[in-house]
Write a protein that holds these residues in place. Structure first.
Motif, short mmCIF file in Angstrom:
data_model
loop_
_atom_site.label_atom_id
_atom_site.label_comp_id
_atom_site.label_asym_id
_atom_site.label_seq_id
_atom_site.Cartn_x
_atom_site.Cartn_y
_atom_site.Cartn_z
N LYS A 50 0.83 -1.20 0.00
CA LYS A 50 0.00 0.00 0.00
C LYS A 50 0.87 1.26 0.00
N VAL A 51 1.91 1.27 0.83
CA VAL A 51 2.82 2.41 0.88
C VAL A 51 3.58 2.54 -0.44
N ALA A 52 3.99 1.41 -1.01
CA ALA A 52 4.71 1.44 -2.29
C ALA A 52 3.84 2.04 -3.40
N LYS A 53 2.56 1.66 -3.41
CA LYS A 53 1.65 2.19 -4.42
C LYS A 53 1.46 3.70 -4.22
N ALA A 54 1.26 4.12 -2.98
CA ALA A 54 1.09 5.55 -2.69
C ALA A 54 2.36 6.33 -3.04
N LEU A 55 3.51 5.75 -2.73
CA LEU A 55 4.79 6.39 -3.02
C LEU A 55 4.98 6.53 -4.53
N SER A 56 4.64 5.47 -5.26
CA SER A 56 4.74 5.52 -6.72
C SER A 56 3.87 6.63 -7.29
N LEU A 57 2.65 6.73 -6.80
CA LEU A 57 1.74 7.77 -7.28
C LEU A 57 2.29 9.16 -6.98
N GLU A 58 2.81 9.36 -5.79
CA GLU A 58 3.36 10.68 -5.44
C GLU A 58 4.55 11.04 -6.32
N PHE A 59 5.40 10.05 -6.61
CA PHE A 59 6.54 10.33 -7.50
C PHE A 59 6.08 10.61 -8.92
N ILE A 60 5.02 9.95 -9.39
CA ILE A 60 4.49 10.22 -10.72
C ILE A 60 3.97 11.66 -10.77
N GLU A 61 3.30 12.09 -9.71
CA GLU A 61 2.81 13.47 -9.66
C GLU A 61 3.96 14.48 -9.65
N ILE A 62 5.06 14.12 -9.00
CA ILE A 62 6.22 15.00 -9.00
C ILE A 62 6.85 15.07 -10.39
#
Length: 158
Positions: A50-62
Motif C-alpha cells: 500500500k505504501v509502495a503504491k502511494a509512493l509511486s503515485l506521489e513520485f508520478i505526480e512530482i
C-alpha cells in the motif's frame, strides 16, 4: 514606424521572464517535494504494498511537475530564440527556428504529460472509477496531437 515595430519585439522578453520564472518555480517545487517525500518515507520506515503504491503515485505526480516545468522552460527558450536572439547555446534538438518548431516541441511534451497523467490515474485506481472513458479521451487527444505532428513534419519535408 518600422523602427518602433521592430523594437517592439523586445516586449516578448516579459513572456520569456514569466515563463522562465514559472519553470524555475515548478522545478524547485518539484525538487523540494521529492526531498520531502524521500525524508518522510525514510522517517516512517513502513514497507508495504500500500505504501509502495502511494509512493509511486506521489513520485508520478512530482514527475508531472518536472514535465510542466520543462514545458515552461521550452516556451521561454523558444520565445527568446524567435524574438530576441538566436545566439543561445543549446543542444541541436532544442534549437527553435520558427513558431512551428516551438509548437512541435510543446506538443511532444504535452503528449508525455498526458501519458504521465493517465499513468497516475492507473496507479491510483480504486477499482470503482471508470478508467476506460478517461483512457479513451486521453488516447484520442494523444492521437490527434500525433496526427498533427505527422502532418506538420510531412508538410515540411516537401
Amino acid at each position: 514606424m518600422s523602427t518602433l515595430l521592430g523594437a517592439s519585439r523586445f516586449l516578448v522578453i516579459l513572456a520569456v521572464i514569466g515563463a522562465l520564472l514559472a519553470a524555475t518555480t515548478l522545478l524547485v517545487y518539484g525538487l523540494t517535494a521529492t526531498v520531502q517525500l524521500i525524508l518522510s518515507t525514510i522517517q516512517t520506515g513502513e514497507v508495504t504494498r500500500k505504501v509502495a503504491k502511494a509512493l509511486s503515485l506521489e513520485f508520478i505526480e512530482i514527475i508531472d511537475l518536472f514535465l510542466l516545468g520543462t514545458v515552461f522552460y521550452i516556451v521561454a527558450i523558444g520565445l527568446y530564440e524567435l524574438f530576441i536572439s538566436t545566439n543561445v547555446k543549446l543542444p541541436s534538438w532544442l534549437s527553435i527556428n520558427n513558431l512551428d518548431d516551438l509548437k512541435n516541441k510543446l506538443i511532444a511534451v504535452v503528449i508525455v504529460v498526458l501519458g504521465v497523467l493517465f499513468l497516475g490515474q492507473v496507479v491510483s485506481w480504486d477499482g470503482e472509477r471508470d478508467l476506460l472513458g478517461y483512457g479513451v479521451a486521453v488516447a484520442l487527444v494523444i492521437g490527434a496531437l500525433t496526427y498533427f505532428l505527422s502532418q506538420k513534419s510531412g508538410g515540411n519535408s516537401k
